[in-house]
Design a protein around this motif. Sequence first.
Motif, PDB file in Angstrom:
ATOM      1  N   GLY A 159       2.646   6.020  -5.180  1.00 29.67           N
ATOM      2  CA  GLY A 159       3.714   5.061  -4.885  1.00 29.67           C
ATOM      3  C   GLY A 159       3.465   4.180  -3.838  1.00 29.67           C
ATOM      4  N   ILE A 160       4.113   2.703  -4.233  1.00 34.09           N
ATOM      5  CA  ILE A 160       3.862   1.513  -3.594  1.00 34.09           C
ATOM      6  C   ILE A 160       4.985   0.777  -3.371  1.00 34.09           C
ATOM      7  N   ASP A 161       5.336   0.574  -2.257  1.00 31.10           N
ATOM      8  CA  ASP A 161       6.493  -0.129  -1.802  1.00 31.10           C
ATOM      9  C   ASP A 161       6.547  -1.729  -2.208  1.00 31.10           C
ATOM     10  N   ALA A 162       7.746  -2.478  -1.774  1.00 30.45           N
ATOM     11  CA  ALA A 162       7.734  -3.947  -2.336  1.00 30.45           C
ATOM     12  C   ALA A 162       6.895  -4.694  -1.291  1.00 30.45           C
ATOM     13  N   ALA A 163       6.490  -4.107  -0.131  1.00 30.48           N
ATOM     14  CA  ALA A 163       5.545  -4.700   0.938  1.00 30.48           C
ATOM     15  C   ALA A 163       4.313  -4.488   0.588  1.00 30.48           C
ATOM     16  N   GLY A 164       3.917  -3.878  -0.476  1.00 28.63           N
ATOM     17  CA  GLY A 164       2.654  -3.255  -0.998  1.00 28.63           C
ATOM     18  C   GLY A 164       1.846  -2.327  -0.131  1.00 28.63           C
ATOM     19  N   THR A 165       2.500  -1.399   0.541  1.00 29.96           N
ATOM     20  CA  THR A 165       2.040  -0.311   1.362  1.00 29.96           C
ATOM     21  C   THR A 165       2.114   0.897   0.398  1.00 29.96           C
ATOM     22  N   VAL A 166       1.335   2.046   0.814  1.00 29.37           N
ATOM     23  CA  VAL A 166       1.379   3.164  -0.206  1.00 29.37           C
ATOM     24  C   VAL A 166       2.534   4.130   0.659  1.00 29.37           C
ATOM     25  N   THR A 167       3.416   4.581  -0.461  1.00 30.86           N
ATOM     26  CA  THR A 167       4.694   5.470   0.113  1.00 30.86           C
ATOM     27  C   THR A 167       4.504   6.918  -0.044  1.00 30.86           C
ATOM     28  N   GLY A 168       3.510   7.261  -0.965  1.00 27.30           N
ATOM     29  CA  GLY A 168       2.932   8.554  -1.112  1.00 27.30           C
ATOM     30  C   GLY A 168       1.789   8.717  -2.470  1.00 27.30           C
TER      31      GLY A 168
ATOM     32  N   ALA B  75      -0.682  -2.867  -8.612  1.00 28.40           N
ATOM     33  CA  ALA B  75       0.842  -3.460  -7.975  1.00 28.40           C
ATOM     34  C   ALA B  75       0.839  -4.693  -7.434  1.00 28.40           C
ATOM     35  N   ALA B  76      -0.203  -5.264  -6.807  1.00 28.15           N
ATOM     36  CA  ALA B  76      -0.342  -6.520  -6.221  1.00 28.15           C
ATOM     37  C   ALA B  76      -0.399  -7.346  -7.431  1.00 28.15           C
ATOM     38  N   GLU B  77      -0.954  -7.230  -8.571  1.00 31.56           N
ATOM     39  CA  GLU B  77      -1.303  -8.114  -9.722  1.00 31.56           C
ATOM     40  C   GLU B  77       0.297  -8.305 -10.300  1.00 31.56           C
ATOM     41  N   LEU B  78       1.132  -7.364 -10.136  1.00 34.02           N
ATOM     42  CA  LEU B  78       2.525  -7.416 -10.561  1.00 34.02           C
ATOM     43  C   LEU B  78       3.448  -8.039  -9.643  1.00 34.02           C
TER      44      LEU B  78
ATOM     45  N   SER C 250      -1.601  17.375   4.056  1.00 30.11           N
ATOM     46  CA  SER C 250      -2.502  16.873   5.267  1.00 30.11           C
ATOM     47  C   SER C 250      -3.610  15.904   4.803  1.00 30.11           C
ATOM     48  N   PHE C 251      -4.456  15.941   3.627  1.00 30.34           N
ATOM     49  CA  PHE C 251      -5.135  14.941   3.158  1.00 30.34           C
ATOM     50  C   PHE C 251      -4.270  13.864   2.580  1.00 30.34           C
ATOM     51  N   ARG C 252      -3.232  13.982   1.933  1.00 31.55           N
ATOM     52  CA  ARG C 252      -2.644  12.797   1.002  1.00 31.55           C
ATOM     53  C   ARG C 252      -1.807  12.024   2.053  1.00 31.55           C
ATOM     54  N   SER C 253      -1.345  12.583   3.067  1.00 33.85           N
ATOM     55  CA  SER C 253      -0.590  11.864   4.009  1.00 33.85           C
ATOM     56  C   SER C 253      -1.118  10.744   4.684  1.00 33.85           C
ATOM     57  N   GLN C 254      -2.539  10.806   4.737  1.00 27.64           N
ATOM     58  CA  GLN C 254      -3.545   9.766   5.204  1.00 27.64           C
ATOM     59  C   GLN C 254      -3.041   8.380   4.810  1.00 27.64           C
ATOM     60  N   TYR C 255      -2.659   8.565   3.551  1.00 28.21           N
ATOM     61  CA  TYR C 255      -2.567   7.020   2.583  1.00 28.21           C
ATOM     62  C   TYR C 255      -1.353   6.400   3.046  1.00 28.21           C
ATOM     63  N   ILE C 256      -0.278   7.167   3.383  1.00 27.23           N
ATOM     64  CA  ILE C 256       0.992   6.688   3.632  1.00 27.23           C
ATOM     65  C   ILE C 256       1.124   5.566   4.546  1.00 27.23           C
ATOM     66  N   GLY C 257       1.549   4.412   4.130  1.00 30.00           N
ATOM     67  CA  GLY C 257       1.875   3.378   5.261  1.00 30.00           C
ATOM     68  C   GLY C 257       0.392   2.440   5.194  1.00 30.00           C
ATOM     69  N   LYS C 258      -0.505   2.703   4.398  1.00 28.44           N
ATOM     70  CA  LYS C 258      -1.671   1.724   4.278  1.00 28.44           C
ATOM     71  C   LYS C 258      -1.639   0.966   3.062  1.00 28.44           C
ATOM     72  N   SER C 259      -2.131  -0.241   3.368  1.00 29.57           N
ATOM     73  CA  SER C 259      -2.505  -1.145   2.217  1.00 29.57           C
ATOM     74  C   SER C 259      -3.804  -1.737   2.373  1.00 29.57           C
ATOM     75  N   GLY C 260      -4.235  -2.749   1.440  1.00 28.28           N
ATOM     76  CA  GLY C 260      -5.611  -3.479   1.610  1.00 28.28           C
ATOM     77  C   GLY C 260      -6.612  -2.483   0.901  1.00 28.28           C
ATOM     78  N   ASP C 261      -7.842  -2.473   1.118  1.00 22.55           N
ATOM     79  CA  ASP C 261      -8.952  -1.928   0.697  1.00 22.55           C
ATOM     80  C   ASP C 261      -9.212  -0.631   1.463  1.00 22.55           C
ATOM     81  N   LEU C 262      -8.977   0.267   1.004  1.00 23.24           N
ATOM     82  CA  LEU C 262      -9.115   1.701   1.834  1.00 23.24           C
ATOM     83  C   LEU C 262     -10.620   2.026   1.736  1.00 23.24           C
TER      84      LEU C 262
END
Length: 181
Positions: free
Chosen positions: A103-112, A177-180, A132-144
């Motif tokens: 999931g990616i919000d309108a600001a381009g950050t991961v929601t889940g 998502a960024a392309e769209l 515990s592993f998947r939650s590390q991505y929440i709120g992140k953007s850019g190249d991880l």
Amino acid sequence: MTTTANSGGAAYFARLAGTLLLISAVVAGLLGLVNHVTADRIDAINREKTAASMQEVLPSASYTELGYSGADDTVKTVYQADGGYVVEVTPSGFGGEIDMVVGIDAAGTVTGVSIVSMSETSGLGANASKESFRSQYIGKSGDLAVSKDGGEIDALTGATITSRAVTRGVNSALAAAAELH
């Protein structure tokens, strides 16, 4: 006497080969029949799991499938949702493809991030499905990247390949998502 023994042996092996061929044909036919009978049910279960995962990563009243024409073959499907996008990706892990939605919000950050299906090693790579592993991505953007590659995502112990695969999948979703947007 030697000629008779050899011809008897050849007949025996011919019967044995014929019997094995018949058994193989019957088993293959039965497997094909079972696949045909269960294919629709398996497909329905997979759609249900994907729909539940989509609600988990970005709750929405509706999802509209968008056409994705980018070059990233990891991206399977992109959906527009209320407040962002849900991207289904299939990066290759240690045990094969990992089917996941991001999931990616309108600001381009991961929601889940939700793992729909995978066949990673139990107790190692399979831990990628844990919150515990998947939650590390929440709120992140850019190249991880995982920490072993200079990033901030902590890799799973003994499952760096799986950790990198999930991170690649998240990166692919962010880029789609960024392309769209």
